[in-house]
Design an enzyme around this catalytic site. Sequence first.
Site, PDB file in Angstrom:
ATOM      1  N   ASP A 139       0.833  -1.203   0.000  1.00 36.83           N
ATOM      2  CA  ASP A 139       0.000   0.000   0.000  1.00 36.83           C
ATOM      3  C   ASP A 139       0.870   1.256   0.000  1.00 36.83           C
ATOM      4  O   ASP A 139       0.358   2.376  -0.027  1.00 36.83           O
ATOM      5  CB  ASP A 139      -1.014  -0.007   1.153  1.00 36.83           C
ATOM      6  N   SER A 140       2.208   1.058  -0.041  1.00 38.38           N
ATOM      7  CA  SER A 140       3.112   2.182  -0.292  1.00 38.38           C
ATOM      8  C   SER A 140       2.847   2.756  -1.685  1.00 38.38           C
ATOM      9  O   SER A 140       3.344   3.841  -2.015  1.00 38.38           O
ATOM     10  CB  SER A 140       4.574   1.746  -0.154  1.00 38.38           C
ATOM     11  N   ASP A 161      -1.176  -6.059  -0.313  1.00 38.80           N
ATOM     12  CA  ASP A 161      -1.601  -5.460   0.957  1.00 38.80           C
ATOM     13  C   ASP A 161      -3.100  -5.231   1.002  1.00 38.80           C
ATOM     14  O   ASP A 161      -3.687  -4.723   0.026  1.00 38.80           O
ATOM     15  CB  ASP A 161      -0.932  -4.084   1.131  1.00 38.80           C
ATOM     16  N   LYS A 214      -1.419  -9.335   2.786  1.00 42.84           N
ATOM     17  CA  LYS A 214      -0.675  -8.883   3.967  1.00 42.84           C
ATOM     18  C   LYS A 214      -1.536  -7.900   4.757  1.00 42.84           C
ATOM     19  O   LYS A 214      -2.195  -7.045   4.174  1.00 42.84           O
ATOM     20  CB  LYS A 214       0.652  -8.234   3.573  1.00 42.84           C
ATOM     21  N   GLU A 269      -1.578  -5.466   8.539  1.00 41.15           N
ATOM     22  CA  GLU A 269      -0.752  -4.886   9.598  1.00 41.15           C
ATOM     23  C   GLU A 269      -1.417  -5.084  10.959  1.00 41.15           C
ATOM     24  O   GLU A 269      -2.608  -4.821  11.117  1.00 41.15           O
ATOM     25  CB  GLU A 269      -0.571  -3.378   9.360  1.00 41.15           C
ATOM     26  N   GLU A 283       9.068  -4.217  10.563  1.00 41.29           N
ATOM     27  CA  GLU A 283       9.543  -2.932  10.022  1.00 41.29           C
ATOM     28  C   GLU A 283      10.128  -2.044  11.105  1.00 41.29           C
ATOM     29  O   GLU A 283       9.493  -1.807  12.142  1.00 41.29           O
ATOM     30  CB  GLU A 283       8.375  -2.220   9.313  1.00 41.29           C
TER      31      GLU A 283
HETATM   32  O1  KIV Z   1       3.544  -1.137   1.622  1.00 41.74           O
HETATM   33  C1  KIV Z   1       4.724  -1.508   1.632  1.00 41.74           C
HETATM   34  O2  KIV Z   1       5.535  -1.201   0.748  1.00 41.74           O
HETATM   35  C2  KIV Z   1       5.153  -2.326   2.764  1.00 41.74           C
HETATM   36  C3  KIV Z   1       6.631  -2.569   2.901  1.00 41.74           C
HETATM   37  C4  KIV Z   1       7.276  -1.365   3.463  1.00 41.74           C
HETATM   38  C5  KIV Z   1       6.906  -3.779   3.712  1.00 41.74           C
HETATM   39  O3  KIV Z   1       4.365  -2.744   3.539  1.00 41.74           O
END
Ligand code: KIV
Length: 274
Positions: A54-55, A93, A123, A125, A192
């Site tokens: 989600d980056s 994510d 994924k 969090e 992280e």
């Molecule tokens: O969203 C992302 O890029 C991440 C990484 C920083 C692990 O979760």
Amino acid sequence: MATSGSFRNVIKVTTHVLQEMKLKGEKIAMLTAYDYSFARILDSTGIDVILVGDSASNVMAGHSSTLPITLNEMIYHGSSVVRAVKRALVVVDLPFGTYQGNSKEALNSAIRIMKECGADAVKLEGGKEILESVDRILSAGIPVMGHLGLTPQSIHKFGTYVVRATQPDEAAKLVEDAHLLENAGCFAIVLEKIPARLGGQVTSELRIPIIGIGAGSDVDGQVLVLHDMLGITLEFSPRFLRRYHTLSEEIRGSVTSYINDVKNLDFPNEKEQY
Ligand code: KIV
């Protein structure tokens, strides 16, 4: 392009392959990707895992946090990546607001990611507070990767992007959460921005692979954001980031040459026209 390691010839990386890599002590290499073209290049290098993070909210859409990106937008990025990838495990994510506090909604979100992207895993969090969602997603047969330590979706709770779990109580909670996620059935966990010693402790206590980003070298693998490690984004420079290139400069150079060629009537030349 060759990479070393006994898992190089694996036709498709699965969660079981990652588990074997941990057992055999071969490090797992993971990078983010958000589109077809980059994902195709990454997959051709033999990268083990591609994370549609989600980056994307930051590096693709220009938001200042990961919170605004939507499930539909993640599905757009995820399906673009999956179309390009043959070998790597693709993890997508679940974005903020699609799994916290409502495990049925969490399952629906995960099902959409799996069906509409064709992803291999999702994924999420968090630890104990999202365990019900993790359980429900896993019960549908969807592989889940956890994410502990600095969890960017909770940035407004933390208030800052400083190193997490430096104090004993937060470190103890992180270790407890990691065990909870493993016992629930997660196949791997991202840690992280935490002290290297803590990353090493979690890695030795857990059987599942631990992938670090700013969690030191004693973990089972590493992940970086592609645009940061290639130097496309330059404003973000945490200590854990190794920049392998300054691609933004190369792009600027090429575009400047193109502009000059157009303005100077050098492009197109005789051979570049019909
Ligand atoms: O969203 C992302 O890029 C991440 C990484 C920083 C692990 O979760």
